[in-house]
Design an enzyme around this catalytic site. Structure first.
Site, PDB file in Angstrom:
ATOM      1  N   LYS A 120       0.828  -1.206   0.000  1.00 52.09           N
ATOM      2  CA  LYS A 120       0.000   0.000   0.000  1.00 52.09           C
ATOM      3  C   LYS A 120       0.866   1.261   0.000  1.00 52.09           C
ATOM      4  CE  LYS A 120      -2.025   3.486   2.239  1.00 52.09           C
ATOM      5  NZ  LYS A 120      -1.447   4.435   3.202  1.00 52.09           N
ATOM      6  N   ASP A 138      -6.247   1.072   0.836  1.00 54.47           N
ATOM      7  CA  ASP A 138      -6.213   1.270   2.277  1.00 54.47           C
ATOM      8  C   ASP A 138      -7.586   0.938   2.846  1.00 54.47           C
ATOM      9  OD1 ASP A 138      -7.764   3.228   1.300  1.00 54.47           O
ATOM     10  OD2 ASP A 138      -6.909   4.832   2.487  1.00 54.47           O
TER      11      ASP A 138
END
Length: 214
Positions: A120, A138
Site C-alpha cells: 500500500k 487502504d
DNA sequence: ATCCCGAGGG
DNA sequence: CCCTCTGGAT
C-alpha cells in the site's frame, strides 16, 4: 457496478474535484515516503501534526538517523504504533543512505524492501511522487470497493486488481484520491452520508432510512 | 492470526 | 465505553 455506472461514478467525482491530492503534508519525495510510512492506522491530521514537528528538525534520511531512535520516537509519539514506526523509519533511512544514495527508489521492489513499507505504501509513493497509475488499497478503498459494488473482494489485493481492471484508464491516476476523499468525508465507515452523496444513484449501497443532517 | 498504539469521534 | 484512522511485520 456496470461499466456505464463506473464511468458516471468517476465523472461525477472528477467534476466535484478535478485535481484531487493527498492531504498529507510534504515538500520532498523523502518527506512523502516518511509521512506515508507513519500514516498506517492513523489519520492524516495526526500524521501532519507529527511531521510538522519532525521535518523542521530532520527532513533527510541522514538527519533522521542523527536523531537516534529515542529522539525520533519523541517527535512522533502522538501517532499510534509509534514505536514500530520509529524503528522502521530508522531502518528505512539507513537503507536509503547505504543502498540508494539517500534517495527514494522508484521501483516497487526497492520500495517494498524498505522496512515499514508494504504494498500500500509503495503504491502511494509510486502514484503521488512518480505519477504511476497504481491503486493503493487502504481502509477506505477496501470499504468503498465492497460497499459500492465497484470492486468487491475479500482481500486488499483482490480489490486492487479489480479496481485496476474496472476503472477507465483516463481516471486511474486520480482514482485513488477520489476514493479516499469520498470515503473520508462522505462514505464514512460508521456513518455513510448517503443523502448528500453525489454518486448514490450508481452505488450498490443505499441507506434505507437516510438520516436527516441534523 | 496477532501485535503494535495515540488521538479523535460518537 | 467502543470504533476508526491512507498497514506492516512476525
Amino acid at each position: 457496478m456496470t461499466p456505464a455506472a463506473i464511468e458516471t461514478f468517476f465523472a461525477t467525482l472528477k467534476a466535484a474535484n478535478p485535481h484531487p491530492q493527498t492531504e498529507l503534508e510534504f515538500s520532498s519525495v523523502f518527506e512523502l515516503l516518511a509521512a506515508v510510512l507513519l500514516s498506517a492506522q492513523a489519520t492524516d491530521v495526526g500524521v501532519n501534526k507529527a511531521t510538522r514537528r519532525l521535518f523542521v528538525v530532520a527532513n533527510t534520511p541522514q538527519k533522521i538517523l542523527d536523531l537516534g531512535i529515542e529522539g525520533l520516537e519523541q517527535h512522533i509519539k502522538t501517532i499510534g504504533l509509534y514505536r514500530s514506526k520509529a524503528k522502521h523509519l530508522m531502518q528505512t533511512c539507513q537503507m536509503l543512505v547505504e543502498l540508494h544514495g539517500g534517495q527514494v527508489p522508484r521501483t516497487r521492489e526497492a520500495l517494498e524492501a524498505l522496512p515499514g513499507v508494504g504494498r500500500k505504501t509503495a503504491n502511494v509513493v509510486l502514484n503521488v511522487a512518480f505519477g504511476e497509475p497504481t491503486m493503493a488499497v487502504d481502509t477506505h478503498l477496501f470499504r468503498l470497493g465492497n460497499r459500492t459494488g465497484l470492486a468487491p473482494g475479500k482481500t486488499p489485493l483482490e480489490v486492487e486488481h479489480k479496481l485496476l481492471k474496472r476503472i477507465p484508464p483516463a481516471y486511474m491516476v486520480d482514482a485513488h484520491h477520489w476514493l479516499i476523499l469520498h470515503g473520508r468525508y462522505v462514505c464514512q465507515s460508521r456513518k455513510p452520508l448517503c443523502w448528500q452523496c453525489g454518486v448514490a444513484a450508481v452505488c450498490g449501497f443505499t441507506l434505507k432510512t437516510p438520516a436527516p443532517p441534523g
